[in-house]
Design a protein around this motif. Sequence first.
Motif: not given
Length: 160
Positions: A17-29, A69-76
């Motif tokens: 989830n931290i990785g997904a948030s970081a990637k999302s932040g980079m895309e937003k930037t 990604a968060r939903e997939q991580n929770a499912t996993q």
Amino acid sequence: MQTAKNAAASVKETVANIGASAKSGMEKTKATLQEKGERMTAHDPTQKEMATEKKEARLNEAEYAKQVAREQNATQRQATEATGGTHSYSTTGATGNPMGGHQMSSLPGHGTGEPAGQVVEGVVKSHPIGTDTGTGTTVAGHNLRTGGGAGGYRTGGAYR
């Protein structure tokens, strides 16, 4: 033992989830910076408005990808906890972890559930050409018929 496996699954989910948030932040930037550049080079208000709308679309897309990604991580994690983290055997006989929410086919949508990771329509990931045999020599170096000659006779290693 089961508690440790559940804790490990929870840690893996948190890290993912931290990785997904970081990637999302980079895309937003990147979207914000691209919008600023487009607004600076735009000459009329319509172009500036289009740049802003494009940025908003990219921000929404990045946020959506993060949520998926968060939903997939929770499912996993839930799949790992449900199976107790036991290993399974593949068709090759090698042991590994259960597939859980991971996709089992290279085709988007095939396998179990949705694909794991980002899928871009029409884009295929590249793979290296050839393999390293670890011998330090090429295949041609072992082929005694390399180099020409008549009737399949070898040349002795020298081209004439």
